[in-house]
Design an enzyme around this catalytic site. Structure first.
Site, PDB file in Angstrom:
ATOM      1  NE  ARG A 162     -17.520  23.523  22.597  1.00 13.48           N
ATOM      2  CZ  ARG A 162     -16.975  22.204  22.830  1.00 13.48           C
ATOM      3  NH1 ARG A 162     -16.316  22.000  23.892  1.00 13.48           N
ATOM      4  NH2 ARG A 162     -17.327  21.115  22.048  1.00 13.48           N
ATOM      5  CB  SER A 237     -22.125  22.112  18.846  1.00 12.90           C
ATOM      6  OG  SER A 237     -21.416  20.948  18.908  1.00 12.90           O
ATOM      7  CD  GLU A 333     -20.182  25.335  21.068  1.00  9.68           C
ATOM      8  OE1 GLU A 333     -19.613  25.477  20.179  1.00  9.68           O
ATOM      9  OE2 GLU A 333     -20.303  24.145  21.613  1.00  9.68           O
TER      10      GLU A 333
HETATM   11  N1  EPU Z   1     -26.563  12.294  20.125  1.00 10.83           N
HETATM   12  C1  EPU Z   1     -27.796  11.688  19.675  1.00 10.83           C
HETATM   13  N2  EPU Z   1     -28.409  12.579  18.600  1.00 10.83           N
HETATM   14  C2  EPU Z   1     -27.495  13.354  18.204  1.00 10.83           C
HETATM   15  C3  EPU Z   1     -26.501  13.568  18.387  1.00 10.83           C
HETATM   16  C4  EPU Z   1     -25.913  13.024  19.582  1.00 10.83           C
HETATM   17  O1  EPU Z   1     -28.515  11.015  20.252  1.00 10.83           O
HETATM   18  O2  EPU Z   1     -28.135  13.666  16.730  1.00 10.83           O
HETATM   19  C5  EPU Z   1     -25.869  11.495  21.469  1.00 10.83           C
HETATM   20  C6  EPU Z   1     -24.922  10.316  20.840  1.00 10.83           C
HETATM   21  O3  EPU Z   1     -25.243   9.019  20.261  1.00 10.83           O
HETATM   22  C7  EPU Z   1     -23.907  10.402  21.963  1.00 10.83           C
HETATM   23  C8  EPU Z   1     -24.072  11.874  22.674  1.00 10.83           C
HETATM   24  O4  EPU Z   1     -25.352  12.144  22.166  1.00 10.83           O
HETATM   25  O5  EPU Z   1     -24.568   9.311  22.809  1.00 10.83           O
HETATM   26  C9  EPU Z   1     -22.898  12.622  22.346  1.00 10.83           C
HETATM   27  O6  EPU Z   1     -22.705  12.984  21.078  1.00 10.83           O
HETATM   28  P1  EPU Z   1     -21.486  13.113  20.421  1.00 10.83           P
HETATM   29  O7  EPU Z   1     -20.465  12.229  20.949  1.00 10.83           O
HETATM   30  O8  EPU Z   1     -21.377  13.300  18.779  1.00 10.83           O
HETATM   31  O9  EPU Z   1     -21.005  14.716  20.935  1.00 10.83           O
HETATM   32  P2  EPU Z   1     -21.884  15.827  21.309  1.00 10.83           P
HETATM   33  O10 EPU Z   1     -22.043  15.873  22.740  1.00 10.83           O
HETATM   34  O11 EPU Z   1     -22.926  15.947  20.449  1.00 10.83           O
HETATM   35  C10 EPU Z   1     -19.510  17.376  21.719  1.00 10.83           C
HETATM   36  C11 EPU Z   1     -19.251  18.602  21.358  1.00 10.83           C
HETATM   37  C12 EPU Z   1     -18.666  18.730  19.851  1.00 10.83           C
HETATM   38  C13 EPU Z   1     -17.516  17.690  19.849  1.00 10.83           C
HETATM   39  C14 EPU Z   1     -18.022  16.233  20.542  1.00 10.83           C
HETATM   40  C15 EPU Z   1     -17.119  15.331  20.562  1.00 10.83           C
HETATM   41  C16 EPU Z   1     -20.579  20.266  22.662  1.00 10.83           C
HETATM   42  C17 EPU Z   1     -21.768  21.278  22.292  1.00 10.83           C
HETATM   43  N3  EPU Z   1     -20.443  19.634  21.278  1.00 10.83           N
HETATM   44  O12 EPU Z   1     -20.869  17.051  20.999  1.00 10.83           O
HETATM   45  O13 EPU Z   1     -18.226  19.981  19.652  1.00 10.83           O
HETATM   46  O14 EPU Z   1     -16.970  17.533  18.682  1.00 10.83           O
HETATM   47  O15 EPU Z   1     -18.656  16.602  21.635  1.00 10.83           O
HETATM   48  O16 EPU Z   1     -16.195  15.877  21.617  1.00 10.83           O
HETATM   49  O17 EPU Z   1     -20.124  20.260  23.668  1.00 10.83           O
HETATM   50  C18 EPU Z   1     -18.466  21.985  18.636  1.00 10.83           C
HETATM   51  O18 EPU Z   1     -18.651  22.499  19.740  1.00 10.83           O
HETATM   52  O19 EPU Z   1     -18.909  22.683  17.569  1.00 10.83           O
HETATM   53  C19 EPU Z   1     -18.516  20.551  18.450  1.00 10.83           C
HETATM   54  C20 EPU Z   1     -18.880  19.877  17.168  1.00 10.83           C
END
Ligand code: EPU
Length: 337
Positions: A162, A237, A333
């Site tokens: 990012r 995010s 972000e």
């Molecule tokens: N998780 C939780 N609680 C929550 C959210 C997430 O426990 O409320 C846990 C999930 O269970 C999982 C882990 O965190 O084990 C990762 O969650 P997820 O796969 O949903 O991805 P993320 O890390 O929350 C990132 C990106 C998203 C992107 C997803 C999928 C960032 C800041 N965010 O989210 O990007 O869609 O991976 O690749 O890197 C964005 O940038 O706006 C965005 C939506």
């Protein structure tokens, strides 16, 4: 090209925050952009693309330039691949759909990301195991001071998680006007490693997926977890996932053996900010007309009529609570303006 006075920016930011710009200009060509910059050179400028990565906390006493440059053209192609040039004002997801209609592969995992082409390189958009940098060839950007158009290759852009040069040393100095992206025409490489994609395809009974199937799986996952900005204001995010030392991670794991994590290097581990925020008790919390999304704690939402400064105060409260509980710093972000 006409500069308008006191325009509400509510329709132009996905958080749906109602603030005014003292000066606003809708731009349709490079020439319009240059004459717009020439017209009030003493003013600070704010570039508005899809408005999907900003939190507006106050009225803007500056010239807001809304980049509406549009076109998608094939620049180069051979039997295997194609280089497509898209102008900054094209909507990112419309571009992904255009690629799928032409059976061009590479951006299907990035389906449904809000925002425009021009902002994609600034924060190296990414999702489900793919980042813009994986398909990026170059971009053209107008240097605000000289009004010269310069070309930046992928290495010039210094992409990170990012992150890019446009968020660091070149911040506020350039306006991205087009992006060249390389896509495959056949034997597409599918990126299915992100667990949720495999599960989603399995659920749909798809054994040998096409790029369109991958896109549809990503769309289904996103629609399930992330609020639609057309219905509930949000900016995806809000925070980046923090990268912490192995020592700090071990201390965290001692207390929570289920903490999700990704190894970055021998000494660094990335942990999901969404998980930390959920553990801190904020998931689904609603404060009047704003709050934290119920399905994804990384997403702050405006239920209607919220003020940007209230959402920002909530972000600061979340940040300080995560720091107090876990000794981990989380950084936004989105751009707070
Ligand atoms: N998780 C939780 N609680 C929550 C959210 C997430 O426990 O409320 C846990 C999930 O269970 C999982 C882990 O965190 O084990 C990762 O969650 P997820 O796969 O949903 O991805 P993320 O890390 O929350 C990132 C990106 C998203 C992107 C997803 C999928 C960032 C800041 N965010 O989210 O990007 O869609 O991976 O690749 O890197 C964005 O940038 O706006 C965005 C939506």
């Amino acid at each position: 090209m006409k500069i308008q006075k006191n325009i509400s920016l509510k329709p132009f930011n996905t958080f749906g925050i109602d603030v005014n710009a003292s000066n606003y200009c809708d731009i349709r060509s490079n020439d319009e952009l240059i004459s717009c910059l020439d017209s009030i050179p003493e003013k600070e400028i704010v570039i508005l693309g899809g408005g999907s990565n900003m939190l507006l906390t106050k009225d803007i006493d500056a010239l807001v330039i809304h980049l509406n440059l549009k076109s998608i053209t094939v620049e180069e192609e051979n039997d295997d691949s194609v280089i497509v040039k898209a102008l900054a004002g094209e909507n990112w997801h419309e571009f992904v759909l255009w690629c799928l209609d032409n059976d061009f592969g590479g951006v299907e995992n990035l389906s449904l990301i809000p925002g425009n082409i021009g902002t994609a390189p600034i924060q190296n958009i990414g999702a489900y195991g793919v980042e813009l940098k994986d398909v990026f060839v170059s971009c053209e950007a107008l240097e605000i001071e000289t009004k010269q158009i310069k070309t930046f290759t992928a290495s010039d852009c210094q992409f990170g998680y990012r992150d890019s040069i446009f968020k660091n040393s070149h911040k506020g100095k350039y306006i991205i006007i087009s992006v060249n992206i390389k896509l495959s025409k056949k034997n597409h490489t599918l990126h299915l490693d992100y667990g949720a994609i495999k599960d989603q395809l399995k659920e749909s009974g798809i054994l040998s997926p096409t790029i369109k199937d991958v896109s549809e799986a990503v769309i289904a996952i996103r629609q399930n977890k992330l609020p639609d900005p057309k219905k509930i204001g949000n900016s995806g995010s809000f925070f980046k996932n923090p990268v912490i030392s192995v020592e700090l991670f071990k201390a965290l794991q001692n207390n929570f053996d289920d903490v999700p994590h990704y190894k970055i290097s021998e000494s660094e581990i990335k942990v999901p900010a969404g998980w930390l925020i959920e553990k801190a008790g904020f998931k689904g919390k609603r404060f009047n007309n704003y709050g934290v999304h119920k399905n994804q704690a990384l997403v702050l939402v405006n239920y209607g009529g919220a003020k940007g400064e209230d959402i920002y105060k909530l972000a600061l409260l979340i940040k300080s609570t995560v720091k107090r509980l876990f000794n981990i710093d989380i950084e936004p972000e989105v751009n707070v303006i």
